[in-house]
Scaffold this active site. Sequence first.
Site, PDB file in Angstrom:
ATOM      1  N   TRP A   7      -9.334  14.838 -26.777  1.00 35.05           N
ATOM      2  CA  TRP A   7      -9.185  13.468 -26.999  1.00 35.05           C
ATOM      3  C   TRP A   7      -9.764  12.401 -26.825  1.00 35.05           C
ATOM      4  O   TRP A   7      -9.268  11.457 -26.696  1.00 35.05           O
ATOM      5  CB  TRP A   7      -7.693  14.371 -26.333  1.00 35.05           C
ATOM      6  CG  TRP A   7      -7.162  14.483 -27.901  1.00 35.05           C
ATOM      7  CD1 TRP A   7      -7.511  15.856 -28.832  1.00 35.05           C
ATOM      8  CD2 TRP A   7      -5.713  15.047 -27.779  1.00 35.05           C
ATOM      9  NE1 TRP A   7      -6.673  16.354 -29.470  1.00 35.05           N
ATOM     10  CE2 TRP A   7      -5.357  16.230 -28.675  1.00 35.05           C
ATOM     11  CE3 TRP A   7      -3.871  14.949 -27.498  1.00 35.05           C
ATOM     12  CZ2 TRP A   7      -4.273  16.696 -29.140  1.00 35.05           C
ATOM     13  CZ3 TRP A   7      -3.082  15.527 -27.064  1.00 35.05           C
ATOM     14  CH2 TRP A   7      -3.162  16.601 -28.274  1.00 35.05           C
ATOM     15  N   LYS A   8     -10.299  12.490 -25.494  1.00 39.35           N
ATOM     16  CA  LYS A   8     -11.294  11.259 -25.245  1.00 39.35           C
ATOM     17  C   LYS A   8     -10.277  10.966 -23.871  1.00 39.35           C
ATOM     18  O   LYS A   8      -9.211  10.916 -24.175  1.00 39.35           O
ATOM     19  CB  LYS A   8     -12.576  10.610 -25.911  1.00 39.35           C
ATOM     20  CG  LYS A   8     -13.282  11.744 -26.256  1.00 39.35           C
ATOM     21  CD  LYS A   8     -14.564  11.509 -26.589  1.00 39.35           C
ATOM     22  CE  LYS A   8     -15.329  12.672 -27.551  1.00 39.35           C
ATOM     23  NZ  LYS A   8     -16.531  12.260 -27.871  1.00 39.35           N
ATOM     24  N   HIS A  84     -19.586  16.559 -19.475  1.00 42.87           N
ATOM     25  CA  HIS A  84     -19.395  15.280 -20.942  1.00 42.87           C
ATOM     26  C   HIS A  84     -20.664  14.013 -20.959  1.00 42.87           C
ATOM     27  O   HIS A  84     -20.733  13.412 -20.382  1.00 42.87           O
ATOM     28  CB  HIS A  84     -18.404  15.112 -21.195  1.00 42.87           C
ATOM     29  CG  HIS A  84     -17.927  14.961 -22.829  1.00 42.87           C
ATOM     30  ND1 HIS A  84     -19.283  13.715 -23.235  1.00 42.87           N
ATOM     31  CD2 HIS A  84     -17.687  15.208 -24.275  1.00 42.87           C
ATOM     32  CE1 HIS A  84     -18.489  13.470 -24.374  1.00 42.87           C
ATOM     33  NE2 HIS A  84     -18.412  14.729 -24.994  1.00 42.87           N
ATOM     34  N   GLU A 150     -23.324  19.504 -27.031  1.00 43.32           N
ATOM     35  CA  GLU A 150     -23.139  18.510 -27.751  1.00 43.32           C
ATOM     36  C   GLU A 150     -24.397  17.777 -28.294  1.00 43.32           C
ATOM     37  O   GLU A 150     -24.635  16.400 -26.351  1.00 43.32           O
ATOM     38  CB  GLU A 150     -22.007  18.080 -27.278  1.00 43.32           C
ATOM     39  CG  GLU A 150     -21.197  18.801 -26.890  1.00 43.32           C
ATOM     40  CD  GLU A 150     -19.593  17.791 -26.760  1.00 43.32           C
ATOM     41  OE1 GLU A 150     -19.253  17.820 -27.642  1.00 43.32           O
ATOM     42  OE2 GLU A 150     -19.242  17.210 -25.890  1.00 43.32           O
ATOM     43  N   GLY A 156     -19.935  11.110 -32.088  1.00 47.01           N
ATOM     44  CA  GLY A 156     -19.456  10.478 -32.771  1.00 47.01           C
ATOM     45  C   GLY A 156     -19.939   9.112 -33.847  1.00 47.01           C
ATOM     46  O   GLY A 156     -19.772   8.424 -34.165  1.00 47.01           O
ATOM     47  N   GLY A 207     -14.480  16.064 -31.062  1.00 47.15           N
ATOM     48  CA  GLY A 207     -13.555  14.671 -30.472  1.00 47.15           C
ATOM     49  C   GLY A 207     -12.742  14.506 -31.931  1.00 47.15           C
ATOM     50  O   GLY A 207     -11.055  15.064 -31.871  1.00 47.15           O
ATOM     51  N   GLY A 208     -12.973  13.097 -32.591  1.00 48.88           N
ATOM     52  CA  GLY A 208     -12.402  12.551 -33.343  1.00 48.88           C
ATOM     53  C   GLY A 208     -11.917  13.576 -34.295  1.00 48.88           C
ATOM     54  O   GLY A 208     -10.597  13.034 -34.459  1.00 48.88           O
TER      55      GLY A 208
END
Length: 226
Positions: A7-8, A84, A150, A156, A207-208
């Site tokens: 969720w950053k 990350h 990644e 993103g 992520g998003g």
Amino acid sequence: MLIAANWKMYKGPRETREFLDRFVPPDGVDVVICPAYTSLHAAVESGRTVYAQNVHWAEEGAFTGEVSAAMLVELGVQGSIVGHSERRQNFAETDETTARRAEAALAAGLGVIACVGETEQEREAGETEEVLRRQVGVLPRDDGLVIAYEPVWAIGTGKTATPNVAQEAHAFIRSLHDTEVLYGGSVKPDNAAELLSQPDVDGALVGGASLDVDSLTAICRAAIPS
Ligand code: 13P
């Protein structure tokens, strides 16, 4: 199959509770939620498996802004992401500090998702394998550690690695380190099934698309072989 939601720096405790009250993943897929530190407690209360987004290597000390593995364990957190690319790019994280964080987390009984991946420049220069060899080479060999591939150019950006590109990198990583390898970088409900069907793709770090309940649920469904 493991689906991890990174969720950053989104969702405080209230939004975390609202999300997890509604989130019912399908059976047959392991789900890990990785919220910001301030939302860890709310996430743990939901009964879901919860990982932090980072962890420090020292047990305690003068490390302003950092959190130790023991502190996460005390909170009921079961693991942490380390290395990350956003930490490597913006907060001076290195291969060495990533390895130290992973070792301390594993020693405390936490699981680890260790992130690796090349930049666009490195890929274009033909350095992908060299970068992965260096990043993977320092990681501890331990059953509690999984690797997330990644590619930085896919995070993103909406530029997902093609299933073939992901598969090739995953197979290479697995030749260096005998562990599960998750794919991360613009995973969405409409590309998840194809990526996750590759033989060396063991799950996803999202992520998003993990910030919306329906979208994360759809990705979890895509992880179940039909
Ligand atoms: P996006 O899914 O938003 O591209 O982020 C990937 C990521 O960094 C997960 O850790």
